[in-house]
Design a protein around this motif. Structure first.
Motif, mmCIF file in Angstrom:
data_model
loop_
_atom_site.group_PDB
_atom_site.id
_atom_site.type_symbol
_atom_site.label_atom_id
_atom_site.label_comp_id
_atom_site.label_asym_id
_atom_site.label_seq_id
_atom_site.Cartn_x
_atom_site.Cartn_y
_atom_site.Cartn_z
ATOM 1 N N CYS A 41 20.395 15.592 10.520
ATOM 2 C CA CYS A 41 19.068 15.515 11.134
ATOM 3 C C CYS A 41 18.176 16.585 10.520
ATOM 4 N N HIS A 42 16.966 16.203 10.166
ATOM 5 C CA HIS A 42 16.038 17.147 9.528
ATOM 6 C C HIS A 42 14.666 17.040 10.198
ATOM 7 N N PHE A 43 14.097 18.195 10.535
ATOM 8 C CA PHE A 43 12.764 18.274 11.124
ATOM 9 C C PHE A 43 11.748 18.696 10.061
ATOM 10 N N ASP A 44 10.508 18.237 10.227
ATOM 11 C CA ASP A 44 9.438 18.639 9.314
ATOM 12 C C ASP A 44 9.184 20.140 9.372
ATOM 13 N N SER A 45 9.330 20.705 10.562
ATOM 14 C CA SER A 45 9.151 22.141 10.779
ATOM 15 C C SER A 45 10.182 22.579 11.811
ATOM 16 N N PRO A 46 10.406 23.869 11.954
ATOM 17 C CA PRO A 46 11.466 24.307 12.862
ATOM 18 C C PRO A 46 11.258 23.823 14.300
ATOM 19 N N ALA A 47 12.305 23.248 14.853
ATOM 20 C CA ALA A 47 12.316 22.892 16.272
ATOM 21 C C ALA A 47 12.785 24.108 17.052
ATOM 22 N N SER A 48 12.148 24.374 18.159
ATOM 23 C CA SER A 48 12.530 25.544 18.946
ATOM 24 C C SER A 48 13.719 25.273 19.853
ATOM 25 N N THR A 98 23.600 21.664 22.642
ATOM 26 C CA THR A 98 22.308 22.287 22.932
ATOM 27 C C THR A 98 22.060 23.408 21.932
ATOM 28 N N LEU A 99 20.924 23.338 21.225
ATOM 29 C CA LEU A 99 20.539 24.356 20.253
ATOM 30 C C LEU A 99 19.262 25.028 20.742
ATOM 31 N N THR A 100 19.326 26.334 20.938
ATOM 32 C CA THR A 100 18.205 27.067 21.535
ATOM 33 C C THR A 100 17.510 27.995 20.553
ATOM 34 N N GLU A 101 18.022 28.108 19.333
ATOM 35 C CA GLU A 101 17.368 28.907 18.300
ATOM 36 C C GLU A 101 16.588 27.976 17.373
ATOM 37 N N PRO A 102 15.498 28.469 16.749
ATOM 38 C CA PRO A 102 14.730 27.612 15.823
ATOM 39 C C PRO A 102 15.624 27.025 14.731
ATOM 40 N N HIS A 103 15.445 25.753 14.444
ATOM 41 C CA HIS A 103 16.282 25.088 13.446
ATOM 42 C C HIS A 103 15.521 23.911 12.835
ATOM 43 N N GLU A 104 15.775 23.680 11.557
ATOM 44 C CA GLU A 104 15.192 22.537 10.853
ATOM 45 C C GLU A 104 16.223 21.470 10.549
ATOM 46 N N ASN A 105 17.504 21.863 10.491
ATOM 47 C CA ASN A 105 18.567 20.926 10.128
ATOM 48 C C ASN A 105 19.709 20.994 11.120
ATOM 49 N N VAL A 106 20.300 19.833 11.387
ATOM 50 C CA VAL A 106 21.485 19.736 12.234
ATOM 51 C C VAL A 106 22.474 18.820 11.529
ATOM 52 N N ARG A 107 23.688 19.307 11.349
ATOM 53 C CA ARG A 107 24.736 18.514 10.713
ATOM 54 C C ARG A 107 25.898 18.352 11.684
ATOM 55 N N ILE A 108 26.275 17.104 11.948
ATOM 56 C CA ILE A 108 27.392 16.790 12.844
ATOM 57 C C ILE A 108 28.424 16.005 12.050
ATOM 58 N N GLY A 134 9.041 20.909 19.558
ATOM 59 C CA GLY A 134 8.610 21.323 18.229
ATOM 60 C C GLY A 134 9.324 20.519 17.161
ATOM 61 N N GLY A 135 9.155 20.932 15.933
ATOM 62 C CA GLY A 135 9.868 20.298 14.838
ATOM 63 C C GLY A 135 9.143 19.145 14.182
ATOM 64 N N GLY A 136 8.149 18.571 14.861
ATOM 65 C CA GLY A 136 7.470 17.414 14.286
ATOM 66 C C GLY A 136 8.383 16.206 14.209
ATOM 67 N N HIS A 137 8.287 15.463 13.112
ATOM 68 C CA HIS A 137 9.107 14.257 12.938
ATOM 69 C C HIS A 137 10.544 14.619 12.618
ATOM 70 N N GLU A 138 11.490 13.883 13.225
ATOM 71 C CA GLU A 138 12.915 14.081 12.940
ATOM 72 C C GLU A 138 13.436 12.907 12.125
ATOM 73 N N GLU A 139 14.042 13.199 10.992
ATOM 74 C CA GLU A 139 14.685 12.186 10.154
ATOM 75 C C GLU A 139 16.192 12.274 10.355
ATOM 76 N N VAL A 140 16.812 11.135 10.623
ATOM 77 C CA VAL A 140 18.259 11.099 10.872
ATOM 78 C C VAL A 140 18.917 10.216 9.819
ATOM 79 N N ARG A 141 19.924 10.749 9.161
ATOM 80 C CA ARG A 141 20.688 9.993 8.179
ATOM 81 C C ARG A 141 22.154 9.993 8.595
ATOM 82 N N VAL A 142 22.745 8.808 8.541
ATOM 83 C CA VAL A 142 24.133 8.628 8.982
ATOM 84 C C VAL A 142 24.964 8.046 7.855
ATOM 85 N N SER A 143 26.136 8.604 7.651
ATOM 86 C CA SER A 143 27.071 8.092 6.653
ATOM 87 C C SER A 143 28.446 7.932 7.312
ATOM 88 N N VAL A 144 29.023 6.733 7.175
ATOM 89 C CA VAL A 144 30.356 6.484 7.742
ATOM 90 C C VAL A 144 31.261 5.969 6.634
#
Length: 265
Positions: A11-18, A62-72, A252-262
């Motif tokens: 998951c990638h945000f245009d700007s940091p999500a709070s 739950t992520l409470t620090e500013p972040h632009e990327n999330v990898r699961i 925050g974060g603006g638009h979120e782009e999600v990419r999935v690979s299985v």
């Protein structure tokens, strides 16, 4: 047959999500003959694991620090029956099947869809052959659309426009069944390739409760057939929102782009 599965979500945000919260349903359900040998869900930071109302294993991140990327990242091994198990009685759910007669926003019917349901499913005794015959008609009337980037429209709107993404094809099936008095639920999971192809994809289908068949029967709405033996069940619910692999909210974060690979081998 054993499959090794690797499921990565970026998951990638245009700007940091709070702040962001993600509800993950990416652990297989051990039913319809499937068994888990091992399964690991890796998330940034700690996630809490629990069972939801529908009996799905969920991880709350739950992520409470500013972040632009999330990898699961999910990795694991499952044992899938060589022969398809489409009929499996009550299954492991403690819920009465009648709970899945309740309509939701995504599975409500209008006059046109109710009429279609009564034409194809109302005549007793209701059987799996009747459901499959209805799906064959739907294949002619409901053009399949790719799901990527397309908003959910729900059963009535999709039926009315004559085309639907995969989740909405399942919603149409579920809504038609419920309108005829048949409990039905949404199933999310993986569609596995055959033994010679190391691939997999996110997929969706439905369970329909049929007394004449002894309980739950898994039906592939897109292919108008019983669910195959190369599917891994992740979650069930009243509709896509109850059973999808991930739901999230963020500040925050603006638009979120999600990419999935299985991948599966």
């Amino acid at each position: 047959m054993k499959y090794t599965i690797r499921h990565e979500t970026r998951c990638h945000f245009d700007s940091p999500a709070s702040f962001s919260i993600r509800n993950l349903r990416i652990t297989p359900r051990e039913e319809a003959g499937l068994r888990i040998e091992n399964w690991r869900v890796s998330t940034p930071g700690r996630s809490s694991c629990s069972l939801d109302t529908w009996g799905n294993t969920t991880h709350l991140l739950t992520l409470t620090e500013p972040h632009e990327n999330v990898r699961i990242l999910v990795t694991g091994v499952v044992d899938v029956p060589d022969e398809a198990v489409s009929h499996f009685g009550q299954g492991d759910s403690p819920l009465a099947p009648q709970i899945y007669l309740a309509s939701t926003q995504l599975t409500s019917v209008d006059a046109a869809l109710a009429k279609f349901s009564h034409q194809h499913l109302k005549q007793p005794p209701q059987s799996i052959d009747m459901v499959l015959a209805m799906l064959e008609v739907l294949r002619e009337e409901l053009l399949p659309m790719p799901s990527g980037g397309e908003a959910l429209r729900g059963a009535a709107a999709s039926f009315g426009r004559g085309r639907a993404t995969l989740p909405d094809q399942v919603h149409v099936l579920i809504a038609a069944c419920r309108a005829a008095g048949l409990p039905a639920r949404f199933v999310s999971g993986y569609q596995l390739g055959d033994a010679s192809h190391k691939r997999a994809s996110e997929y969706a289908w439905a369970d329909v409760w049929l007394e004449a068949e002894g309980g739950w029967v898994s039906v592939d709405a897109r292919r108008a057939q019983l669910a195959s033996g190369r599917q891994v069940r992740l979650a069930v619910g009243r509709d896509y929102l109850d059973a999808c692999p991930m739901r999230s909210i963020h500040q925050g974060g603006g638009h979120e782009e999600v990419r999935v690979s299985v991948q599966a081998a």
